[in-house]
Design an enzyme around this catalytic site. Structure first.
Site, PDB file in Angstrom:
ATOM      1  CE  LYS A 198      -6.547  13.999   0.648  1.00  0.00           C
ATOM      2  NZ  LYS A 198      -6.675  12.953  -0.342  1.00  0.00           N
ATOM      3  NE  ARG A 199      -3.970  10.153  10.539  1.00  0.00           N
ATOM      4  CZ  ARG A 199      -3.701   9.204  11.445  1.00  0.00           C
ATOM      5  NH1 ARG A 199      -4.557   8.221  11.662  1.00  0.00           N
ATOM      6  NH2 ARG A 199      -2.599   9.243  12.156  1.00  0.00           N
ATOM      7  CG  HIS A 238      -2.007  -0.969   1.210  1.00  0.00           C
ATOM      8  ND1 HIS A 238      -3.257  -0.718   0.692  1.00  0.00           N
ATOM      9  CD2 HIS A 238      -2.029  -2.243   1.647  1.00  0.00           C
ATOM     10  CE1 HIS A 238      -4.013  -1.798   0.824  1.00  0.00           C
ATOM     11  NE2 HIS A 238      -3.288  -2.743   1.398  1.00  0.00           N
ATOM     12  CE  LYS A 262      -2.542  10.813   3.542  1.00  0.00           C
ATOM     13  NZ  LYS A 262      -3.179  10.003   2.471  1.00  0.00           N
ATOM     14  CB  THR A 267     -10.161   5.140  -1.269  1.00  0.00           C
ATOM     15  OG1 THR A 267      -9.676   5.413   0.044  1.00  0.00           O
ATOM     16  CG2 THR A 267      -9.483   3.899  -1.803  1.00  0.00           C
ATOM     17  CE  LYS A 278     -14.166   6.212   0.662  1.00  0.00           C
ATOM     18  NZ  LYS A 278     -13.408   6.215   1.931  1.00  0.00           N
TER      19      LYS A 278
HETATM   20  C1  CR1 Z   1      -2.131   4.740   0.883  1.00  0.00           C
HETATM   21  O1  CR1 Z   1      -1.406   5.800   1.422  1.00  0.00           O
HETATM   22  C2  CR1 Z   1      -4.235   4.053  -0.274  1.00  0.00           C
HETATM   23  C3  CR1 Z   1      -4.525   3.163   0.927  1.00  0.00           C
HETATM   24  C4  CR1 Z   1      -5.345   1.948   0.561  1.00  0.00           C
HETATM   25  C5  CR1 Z   1      -2.481   3.755   1.989  1.00  0.00           C
HETATM   26  C6  CR1 Z   1      -3.383   5.227   0.161  1.00  0.00           C
HETATM   27  O2  CR1 Z   1      -3.012   5.973  -0.959  1.00  0.00           O
HETATM   28  O3  CR1 Z   1      -5.442   4.491  -0.840  1.00  0.00           O
HETATM   29  O4  CR1 Z   1      -3.312   2.711   1.511  1.00  0.00           O
HETATM   30  N1  CR1 Z   1      -1.225   3.154   2.436  1.00  0.00           N
HETATM   31  O5  CR1 Z   1      -4.718   1.197  -0.407  1.00  0.00           O
HETATM   32  C7  CR1 Z   1      -0.933   2.816   3.689  1.00  0.00           C
HETATM   33  O6  CR1 Z   1      -1.649   3.062   4.633  1.00  0.00           O
HETATM   34  C8  CR1 Z   1       0.639   1.709   5.095  1.00  0.00           C
HETATM   35  O7  CR1 Z   1       0.245   2.168   3.837  1.00  0.00           O
END
Ligand code: CR1
Length: 841
Positions: free
Chosen positions: A567-568, A374, A573, A678, A682
């Protein structure tokens, strides 16, 4: 099994089997029964909390009945099952989702109304199940919904944290963390006190030869902890299939040892043992995209993985099949590297406990597992120190060394004499101390590795896992672009839009086949339709404006352009770039004449998101956003032209209010850093446009919806490395508009200038790793294009309709079908005809 029960007994069970309610009357009966018996209350003291509890329990009973039937059907069919191992499941609220998925929301609404309650008030009583940080955890939740909805025999396995992600409070502009104790009352879980697994830690390994002269390794001594199962039913949409999410909770093993302590008067230390055991599942680590390597985290990982595998293996053994058939019955997906120890644990079970030969066992392991990566961020790639693992899991470390030895031997055969290659790909990093590279272990232990969007899957093949592509060949690596469940993120979050779409596409079928949205294209120029479409967006903005008013006290104009980034909080970001852009806008407005100001589109810049408690830079970004808001929102020169809002405690249930209310949302990560994203999906699915970089799934969204319907800007991933190099080794000139923003910050316009120096100096003095200055001009220019485009509401609405019509690809149903076909090799198990009788419609 069934044959062993005598017919008369069977008849009695059948006659009295639980029947899930379908009518309003039966629902009410169940609610009242739960109020009066389970909760020991009455109509005279049934407040909204109690009504929520009783109504949820009524639904839980219903789900459990379907759950039982689904499990029986799956056991009987004896086909392959999927196990999704994830340390995070960001489920949000369950009640509304359960009502919608079983098709009984109207029944519940009317029933509750007859009992004196408004369903919205009851829904809002529920505490979010917040067992995750961000995208990774929410993806797991969407996947569970899709797997159940598509009738896949699938289980989620996770940890039952006592504390989910912390609640965020904003005090004087600063983030303050408050513990999220969410289990006070949780009607959705089902404790299984009979399903308990002993989990071992520490101790040592005894090696000896048995009577046949075979080498045996035995993990002995150490500490025991119990894992207790809690089941959460996962209802599919418009199907009776109800899958299971099993969460493990840790408990002290009250063995002889404890009693001895207790009896000898050492009460305190026996209580301490208990607390230590319970600590394992006490708290979710609040880091997103960051690995900290803490021992308790490794304990969590092994505890969860060992309990889950014990469960999976036990289920397999009931079928009395040969071990070689294990991969035909079991597919295990590793959600990131967090559960990678599962590969080692299965190997241990097979060779140490079941007596298989190494090679035979390892073949089973690799056929069973798939690994999803991820992130490419180096700080997020898990590594565990060898001494730590040696101490906690001595036998596993031996097995890892052996896996590595065989792996390196195979590399040596393929690339004779390439010592550098061996060093690069070794599972053990030769550092001080040595480290176990979990991603490499996951690759070696799986038959497929996938990224989560096309660019990301390409990047892992050409950067961090390049050598592994040479070693295993390109076919081991694949892409499954992320998706979202349209049930929660359209139907539940935006009921009016869902209704409008249903009225034009022949019903709610699009919730099961999202490509049906395509039929909306023909309404993109339909006056009447566009009017309704726009009214719904406006109503959603009014709802968010009310939320903003009650939570922040700030009045915002629902006709203004709502620009949202939730988002976080993370430097990659680039919320900092967003707030610098807001300051630039503020300065621009201040410099305008009254006439010029009249032509401007009013804007509300909305931020939300949590910073990891130890991530000081992210906290500073939150502080700056709040201070800019305090200044701008109270500047009489500005009025409605610009408002800056920070929404406290962003979570799933708030996302359901925020997402449908955007005109534009920001997905502006440095190219190549956001694996997928994601929330971008949405927002578009809810009729908002995107301003974004060429990163993650933004690229595929553009391909699907058309480049006229998205505002892309900034440098490309392929240029990032050169730009960074130039910052550090060439002359680094910063964007002049950005420098003006910095001057304003430094002059103290937004309070204590020193408080924000880290933000400006990261760019001015420390190489601007995230290319904020490189992208700033393009960002500002593109924001101006957004302003212009928004003035033409008619075209804007057409863009949003066309975008929604083309979002079918991003359903998590499509993803799950891809995983099932390419990675798991499992088939859905459709319920029998008569079984659908229990459904609400
Ligand atoms: C990514 O940063 C992605 C999600 C789900 C995150 C994000 O871009 O949409 O995973 N990765 O695939 C993450 O948390 C530890 O890595």
């Amino acid at each position: 099994v069934e044959a062993s029960i005598p017919e008369p007994q069977r008849a009695a069970w059948k006659k009295f089997q639980a029947t899930p309610f379908v009518t309003k009357e039966d629902f009410e009966k169940e609610v009242v029964r739960h109020v009066e018996t389970t909760l020991a209350r009455s109509m005279f003291n049934c407040d909204e909390t109690a009504a929520y509890a009783a109504a949820s329990l009524a639904f839980r009973d219903r789900l459990i009945t379907e759950w039982n039937r689904t499990q029986q059907r799956q056991t009987f069919a004896d086909t392959k099952r999927v196990y999704y191992l994830s340390l995070e499941f960001l489920m949000g609220r369950a009640f509304d989702n359960a009502m919608l998925n079983v098709g009984l929301k109207n029944v519940a609404k009317e029933g509750l109304s007859e009992l004196g309650f408004r369903i919205e008030d009851i829904i809002s009583q529920e505490h979010d199940a917040a067992l995750g940080n961000g995208g990774l955890g929410r993806l797991a939740a969407c996947f569970l919904d899709s797997m159940a909805s598509l009738n896949y025999p699938a289980w989620g396995y996770g940890l039952r944290y006592r504390y989910g992600i912390f609640k965020q409070e904003i005090v004087d502009g600063y983030q303050v963390e408050v513990p999220d104790y969410w289990l006070d009352f949780n009607p959705w879980e089902f404790p299984r006190h009979d399903i308990v697994v002993d989990i071992q830690f520490y101790g040592g390994v005894r090696k000896y030869q048995d009577e046949h002269g075979r080498n045996i390794a035995k993990w002995e001594g150490g500490e025991m902890v119990k894992a207790v199962a809690y089941d959460v039913p996962i209802p599919g949409y418009d199907t009776p299939s109800t899958n299971n999410m099993r969460l493990w909770s840790s408990k002290a093993a009250s063995g002889e040892f404890d009693f001895q302590k207790f009896n000898s008067g050492d009460y305190e230390s026996s209580v301490a043992d208990q607390q230590r055991a319970e600590t394992i599942s006490a708290v979710l680590y609040p880091n997103d995209n960051l690995d900290r390597g803490k021992e308790l985290r490794l304990k969590q990982q092994y505890f969860w993985v060992a309990a889950s595998l014990y469960d999976i293996v036990r289920r397999f053994k009931k079928s009395k099949r040969a071990w070689s058939e294990f991969p035909d019955q079991v597919a295990i997906q590793l959600n990131d590297t967090h559960p990678t120890l599962a590969t080692v644990e299965l190997q241990r079970i097979l060779i140490d406990l079941e007596g298989l030969e190494w090679d035979e066992a390892w073949t089973i392991v690799t056929k069973t597992f798939g690994y999803t990566n991820h992130t490419v961020l180096p700080e997020a790639l898990e590594k565990w120190s060898v001494p730590l693992m040696q101490n906690l899991l001595p036998r596993h470390l031996q097995i890892i060394y052996e896996i590595n030895m065989y792996f390196l031997q195979s590399v040596e055969r393929k690339f004779p004499g390439d010592r550098e290659m061996l060093g690069r790909v070794s599972i053990i990093e030769e550092s001080q101390p040595k480290m176990v590279r979990m991603a490499y272990l996951a690759i070696v232990g799986s038959h497929k590795v996938n990224g989560v969007a096309e660019l990301h899957s390409d990047l892992i093949k050409t950067t961090i896992f390049k050598d592994f592509v040479k070693i295993f060949g390109p076919d081991k690596f694949t892409n499954v672009t992320n998706g979202i469940t349209p049930r929660r993120w359209l139907h539940q979050a935006n009921p009016r839009l869902s209704e409008l779409i249903a009225s034009k596409t022949g019903g709610l079928g699009f919730l099961k086949d999202l490509n049906i949205l395509n039929e909306l294209e023909k309404f993109a120029d339909d006056k009447e339709f566009k009017k309704e479409w726009a009214e719904i967006k406006y109503a959603n903005k009014v709802r968010l404006a009310k939320h903003i008013k009650t939570t922040t006290g700030v009045t915002v104009n629902p006709s203004a352009l709502f620009d949202i980034q939730v988002k976080r909080i993370h430097e990659y970001k680039r919320q900092q770039m967003n707030i610098f852009g807001v300051i630039h806008r503020y300065l621009t407005i201040k410099a305008m004449t009254a006439e010029e100001r009249k032509k401007l589109a009013p804007r509300v810049s909305i931020f939300g998101g949590k910073a990891a408690p130890g991530y000081w830079m992210a906290k500073t970004i939150i502080h700056l956003i709040n201070n800019v808001g305090a200044k701008v929102n109270n500047d009489p020169d500005i009025g409605d032209l610009l408002k800056v809002i920070f929404l406290e405690d962003y979570n799933v249930s708030k996302a359901e209010i925020i997402t449908p209310a955007s005109d534009v949302s920001e997905h502006i990560s440095t190219a190549g850093t956001e694996a997928s994203g994601t929330s971008n999906m949405k927002f578009v699915l809810n009729g908002g446009l995107i301003i974004g970089t060429c990163d993650g799934a933004n690229i595929e969204i553009t391909r699907e919806i058309g480049e006229n319907n998205i505002f892309l800007f900034g440098n490309l991933a392929e240029d990032v490395e050169d730009l960074r190099h130039a910052h550090n080794y060439g002359s680094h000139t910063l964007d002049p508009d950005l420098l003006k923003v910095f001057e304003t910050i430094k002059s103290g316009t937004f309070g204590d200038a020193g408080a924000f120096s880290a933000l400006t100096s990261a760019i001015e003095d420390h190489g601007d790793y995230y290319l904020v200055s490189d992208d700033f001009h393009s960002y500002i220019q593109t924001q101006a294009l957004v302003d212009e485009a928004y003035k033409n509401q008619d075209e804007w609405i057409t863009k949003t309709i066309l975008s929604v019509a083309r979002m079918g690809f991003f359903s998590s149903d499509r993803c799950i079908n891809e995983y099932a076909e390419m990675i798991w090799n499992v088939e859905p198990l459709a319920p029998e005809k008569g079984e659908t009788d229990g459904l609400g419609k």
